[in-house]
Design a protein around this motif. Structure first.
Motif, PDB file in Angstrom:
ATOM      1  N   TYR A   1       0.835  -1.198   0.000  1.00 53.47           N
ATOM      2  CA  TYR A   1       0.000   0.000   0.000  1.00 53.47           C
ATOM      3  C   TYR A   1       0.872   1.252   0.000  1.00 53.47           C
ATOM      4  N   VAL A   2       0.295   2.332  -0.514  1.00 57.90           N
ATOM      5  CA  VAL A   2       0.869   3.657  -0.300  1.00 57.90           C
ATOM      6  C   VAL A   2       0.146   4.245   0.905  1.00 57.90           C
ATOM      7  N   LEU A   3       0.920   4.774   1.845  1.00 52.64           N
ATOM      8  CA  LEU A   3       0.347   5.299   3.074  1.00 52.64           C
ATOM      9  C   LEU A   3       1.088   6.564   3.507  1.00 52.64           C
ATOM     10  N   ARG A   4       0.453   7.302   4.364  1.00 48.71           N
ATOM     11  CA  ARG A   4       1.099   8.484   4.933  1.00 48.71           C
ATOM     12  C   ARG A   4       1.211   8.287   6.430  1.00 48.71           C
ATOM     13  N   ARG A   5       2.439   8.459   6.927  1.00 47.74           N
ATOM     14  CA  ARG A   5       2.689   8.326   8.370  1.00 47.74           C
ATOM     15  C   ARG A   5       3.623   9.441   8.790  1.00 47.74           C
ATOM     16  N   ASP A   6       3.205  10.205   9.782  1.00 51.34           N
ATOM     17  CA  ASP A   6       3.997  11.354  10.247  1.00 51.34           C
ATOM     18  C   ASP A   6       4.308  12.301   9.089  1.00 51.34           C
ATOM     19  N   ASP A   7       3.301  12.546   8.242  1.00 50.51           N
ATOM     20  CA  ASP A   7       3.404  13.477   7.111  1.00 50.51           C
ATOM     21  C   ASP A   7       4.405  13.033   6.055  1.00 50.51           C
ATOM     22  N   VAL A   8       4.780  11.773   6.045  1.00 54.76           N
ATOM     23  CA  VAL A   8       5.679  11.233   5.031  1.00 54.76           C
ATOM     24  C   VAL A   8       4.933  10.190   4.214  1.00 54.76           C
ATOM     25  N   LEU A   9       5.046  10.270   2.895  1.00 45.30           N
ATOM     26  CA  LEU A   9       4.400   9.324   2.001  1.00 45.30           C
ATOM     27  C   LEU A   9       5.301   8.111   1.807  1.00 45.30           C
ATOM     28  N   LEU A  10       4.764   6.926   2.074  1.00 46.05           N
ATOM     29  CA  LEU A  10       5.548   5.691   2.036  1.00 46.05           C
ATOM     30  C   LEU A  10       4.859   4.651   1.173  1.00 46.05           C
ATOM     31  N   VAL A  11       5.644   3.708   0.650  1.00 44.51           N
ATOM     32  CA  VAL A  11       5.082   2.508   0.056  1.00 44.51           C
ATOM     33  C   VAL A  11       5.645   1.333   0.845  1.00 44.51           C
ATOM     34  N   LYS A  12       4.740   0.554   1.457  1.00 46.40           N
ATOM     35  CA  LYS A  12       5.154  -0.514   2.365  1.00 46.40           C
ATOM     36  C   LYS A  12       4.191  -1.692   2.251  1.00 46.40           C
ATOM     37  N   ARG A  13       4.645  -2.821   2.754  1.00 46.65           N
ATOM     38  CA  ARG A  13       3.782  -3.990   2.859  1.00 46.65           C
ATOM     39  C   ARG A  13       3.032  -3.915   4.187  1.00 46.65           C
ATOM     40  N   ILE A  14       1.724  -4.161   4.135  1.00 46.41           N
ATOM     41  CA  ILE A  14       0.896  -4.086   5.341  1.00 46.41           C
ATOM     42  C   ILE A  14       0.254  -5.449   5.606  1.00 46.41           C
ATOM     43  N   ALA A  15       0.297  -5.853   6.871  1.00 44.16           N
ATOM     44  CA  ALA A  15      -0.372  -7.076   7.313  1.00 44.16           C
ATOM     45  C   ALA A  15      -1.286  -6.703   8.477  1.00 44.16           C
TER      46      ALA A  15
END
Length: 220
Positions: free
Chosen positions: A164-178
């Motif tokens: 997924y593409v997600l935003r965490r602490d105002d930073v845009l990331l692409v990570k695997r989510i479980a």
């Protein structure tokens, strides 16, 4: 077909497909108000041949329905697939910060075959965007410079194992989510073991932008 009929057909298609005037205007290389002025004010009086052809191909209809000649080769578009333009945003995942869906960040469109696109996503085309991966935290799955197709219509409501593409602490990331099956907590992982993962995150602390459904890269 009269000019008024052309405008009525185009307006109906826009409403049915949940499109917008500005995006269609950019699709045919015009200023953002062009389609709205054509429909609402009758300016210009008729679509140019090239504009009519592009719009008919985009909507998958015959040019006849937009005022074209009674017999033309675009009738084949009823049975063939048309290209859907998906915006390529001037945003890098994992490079944030920055707004993801800001229309001003569009810098190009990439045409995807309509039937293929429907196989990889059930969302409407306005929910799809292409962005670039920056960094190597997701190698070997994703590499620096890859283009990824992000489905914003497939987000937190249908969250499941995947990238997924997600935003965490105002930073845009692409990570695997479980996601955890028993709570509203998730594991955020990097495919590259050299980078950290977050094993126990509150879902409410993360803004899920959309699921990555396709990746494209230039061979090196």
């Amino acid at each position: 077909m009269t000019n008024v009929d052309q405008r009525a057909v185009l307006e109906r298609l826009i409403q049915e497909r949940r499109e917008d005037y500005a995006s269609l205007s950019r699709l045919i290389g015009r200023n953002s108000a062009y389609i709205q002025q054509f429909i609402r004010r009758g300016v210009p009086k008729r679509l140019s041949e090239s504009d009519r052809h592009t719009l008919a191909r985009y909507f998958g209809i015959s040019e006849v329905e937009l005022g074209g000649p009674g017999h033309d080769s675009s009738d084949a578009s009823r049975t063939s697939s048309s290209l859907i333009p998906v915006p390529r945003l001037n945003v890098d995942a994992s490079a944030g910060p920055g707004a993801f869906n800001d229309s001003e960040s569009e810098n190009a469109h990439i045409g995807f075959d309509e039937r293929w696109l429907r196989r990889v996503s059930r969302s409407k085309s306005s929910d799809l965007s292409v962005i670039k991966v920056q960094g190597d935290s997701m190698t070997p799955t994703l590499s620096d410079g890859d283009d990824i197709l992000v489905d914003a219509g497939d987000g937190v409501e249908r969250l499941r194992d995947g990238i997924y593409v997600l935003r965490r602490d105002d930073v845009l990331l692409v990570k695997r989510i479980a996601p955890s099956p028993a709570s509203r907590r998730i594991i955020i992982q990097s495919d590259n073991d050299s980078y950290p993962s977050w094993p126990d995150c509150e879902l409410a602390d993360v803004d899920i932008i959309g699921r990555v459904v396709w990746v494209g890269r230039r061979l090196r």
